[in-house]
Design an enzyme around this catalytic site. Sequence first.
Site, PDB file in Angstrom:
ATOM      1  N   SER A 205       0.777  -1.082   0.081  1.00 59.43           N
ATOM      2  CA  SER A 205      -0.082   0.141   0.137  1.00 59.43           C
ATOM      3  C   SER A 205       0.994   1.395   0.186  1.00 59.43           C
ATOM      4  O   SER A 205       1.955   1.175   0.497  1.00 59.43           O
ATOM      5  CB  SER A 205      -0.838   0.169   1.235  1.00 59.43           C
ATOM      6  OG  SER A 205      -0.091  -0.125   2.526  1.00 59.43           O
ATOM      7  N   LYS A 206       0.209   2.338  -0.415  1.00 60.76           N
ATOM      8  CA  LYS A 206       0.850   3.575  -0.498  1.00 60.76           C
ATOM      9  C   LYS A 206       1.439   4.086   0.899  1.00 60.76           C
ATOM     10  O   LYS A 206       2.436   4.615   0.701  1.00 60.76           O
ATOM     11  CB  LYS A 206      -0.179   4.541  -0.839  1.00 60.76           C
ATOM     12  CG  LYS A 206      -0.210   4.564  -2.605  1.00 60.76           C
ATOM     13  CD  LYS A 206      -1.158   6.167  -2.567  1.00 60.76           C
ATOM     14  CE  LYS A 206      -2.093   5.748  -3.846  1.00 60.76           C
ATOM     15  NZ  LYS A 206      -3.070   6.714  -3.817  1.00 60.76           N
TER      16      LYS A 206
END
Length: 469
Positions: free
Chosen positions: A252-253
């Site tokens: 994930s970011k």
Amino acid sequence: MRVRTRIAPSPTGDPHIGTIYQALFDYAYAKQNKGNFILRVEDTDRERFVEGATQKILSSLKWFSIEPDESPVHGGDFGPYVQSERLDIYKKYINDLILKKEAYLCFCTKERLDHIREEQIKNKQQPKYDKHCLNLTKKEIDDLINKGTPSVVRLNVKPGIDIIFNDLIRGEIKIKTDSFDDQVLLKSDGYPTYHAAVVIDDHLMKITHIIRGEEWISSTPKHILLYKAFEWDIPMFAHLSLLRNRDKSKISKRHNNTSIDWYKKEGYLPEALTNYLLLLGWSHPEGKEVYSLDEFIKKFSFDRVSKGGPIFDIDKLNWINGVYIRSKSVIEIKKLIKPYLIYDIENKKLEEIIKLIQDRLKKLSEINDLISFFVETPQIDQEILENIISKDKIDEICDISYKTIEDKGINRDTEETLRNYAIEKGYNIGDFFMIIRIVTTGKKATPPLFDTLSIIGKKETLKRLKNGR
Ligand code: GLU
């Protein structure tokens, strides 16, 4: 049968590293089998649609040297390759299911659906649709339609059926339909759901192998039910392990950079990133870590695909990127760093610098930091120097270096003379040259010192030594 694989990304923003990871496997498997690799754009979720995202996906694929055989841009015999342009197709096929009594119209309001859900939860039952509308008579249905009541189409899932499929990576997966909801196939706005569209498209586009992320495993039995309802052949499935953050959560970011653009900007080479992604998902039969996409295509087999969640490790990627950078020629590096370089350096000198620093370059964006001292007089932090040795010794080292270089220039002989001086005066050799290094470059780590100084040049080196004391 010709192998046909696909990726079916939703155009929701910058291409995601997970999309490319999946694409590499789909592409390689198709190419290994002389088949076709297809890009289909799944844009039925209009709220998340981002203009221009399809182009971005295509240009990212291109960066990785992946060229789809069919796509919204390449065309092909099974188009359109954009779901929003296929709405009539979905309607027709979903309507066929209604006629075959495999699907039915549902007119239930959101309030009713919420209510039955609450009741089921209260009674500790699994929440799912109660098939209320399955029992409507033809007349009731016609009346509701005539009144303009909004409706969706649901699949009529029969309980008690075992869905079994053989995942090419994970082996047999078995699930009972009892837990399945009568999933919606067509929404009230005329758009299909993901499940309906994906099955209809994969069938019509003659996809033989669906190689995708493991987050879709739980959808696969629903898809198989649909294939069965349509009486279509079921393709092969392979679910790749998801890339994960260090804490094992899905990449994930927040923990990693997931946008391909970021990797481009940082100066990762596409072939290095390809190699790293493949390494995460697959193990080479000879245990190799460095190999090309072509080699992967030749050697790929599903039984060597990882079943655990590979952890995305940027340090390892940096290492692989460095390996690829080292394998390039000076001329190639010169071209590669061009978009990053902020200094205007004469060609010959730049080539000399590249020769010296190429081994230390891990990503192209580091180039300026790595070579700044060749071009700019560095700022020296006296404290760092004085942590190594006392001020009077620093001055002495600068003075003797200044004198020797002024006399002899920058060459091996100078280096020898200074080394002998240091030994004679009882200096720690490492400290002695470290002082010269920091004073002349501002850094504790550089390429070989005298090679570096000879590029900086005698005049500038002397100036820096004078400043240093
Ligand atoms: N549109 C889905 C996605 O965004 C496709 C999933 C699949 O490959 O079936 O990944």
